[in-house]
Design an enzyme around this catalytic site. Sequence first.
Site, short mmCIF file in Angstrom:
data_model
loop_
_atom_site.label_atom_id
_atom_site.label_comp_id
_atom_site.label_asym_id
_atom_site.label_seq_id
_atom_site.Cartn_x
_atom_site.Cartn_y
_atom_site.Cartn_z
N HIS A 203 0.84 -1.20 0.00
CA HIS A 203 0.00 0.00 0.00
C HIS A 203 0.87 1.25 0.00
O HIS A 203 2.09 1.17 0.18
CB HIS A 203 -0.94 0.01 1.21
CG HIS A 203 -2.07 -0.94 1.11
ND1 HIS A 203 -1.97 -2.27 1.49
CD2 HIS A 203 -3.35 -0.78 0.68
CE1 HIS A 203 -3.13 -2.88 1.28
NE2 HIS A 203 -3.98 -2.00 0.79
N LYS B 237 -0.46 4.64 4.64
CA LYS B 237 -1.33 3.68 5.31
C LYS B 237 -0.71 3.27 6.64
O LYS B 237 0.45 2.87 6.70
CB LYS B 237 -1.57 2.45 4.44
CG LYS B 237 -2.58 1.48 5.06
CD LYS B 237 -3.00 0.40 4.08
CE LYS B 237 -3.98 -0.58 4.71
NZ LYS B 237 -5.23 0.06 5.15
#
Length: 237
Positions: free
Chosen positions: A148, A152
């Site tokens: 990600h 995140k």
Amino acid sequence: MDSFLRLLIHGASGRMGQALLRLASEDPSFQVAAAVVGQAPDRHVSDGVPFFAAAELAAVPAFDVAIDFSLPQGFSSLLALCVARAVPLVSGTTGLDSRQHEALVMAGAQIPLVWGSNFSVGMAVLVNLVERAGDALSGWDCDIVESHHVHKQDAPSGSALTLGEAVACKGIAPRYTSLRAGDIVGDHLVQFTGLGERIELVHRATNRDVFARGALYVARRVVGRVPGCYRVRDLIM
């Protein structure tokens, strides 16, 4: 009777919240009744949508369904509001603690709600495929690699944990690897490794809109249902 659903977007300043605001404004089946952000908003009304700070949550106008993509700190207040107003909740907030998950289950006795780590159709299919692979590949190793964007916070991702639960219920203990790099929207690889062979199942999201569209679809489907805790794939597949 109104032909649209009045929608509350909780976490409207985040990436998912912004996508939901944009897509809901283009969808005649929704009217955004209110948008909730963490801090006091710069403008209290934007494009006809009233904005509220999280501390003002109790003051939001009537709504038919809430979609939540926020942080764990604000989740419990929204859940309590939905229960108090007997309104369905769709939440994709990850990083919830055990008490918050218990509260979700208890709330499911009073309202229809959906909590999911991923609202894309492709991920719903991947979870199903992983379960089926787990049935056939007992004794194989399983690794789940998720990637990600650098912002995140939770790791492993909620989607990775959902995939892990899909194989764990088959008696396989998965190993997790988390990568945070650049602006990756979301990649998930599930690898089953046996003797002399391996199987890789992959889902890659290249646009955050797939999650927002899925959440809006689920929100339409959950309104009018009996109280209960529904899975994303119960309503998508």
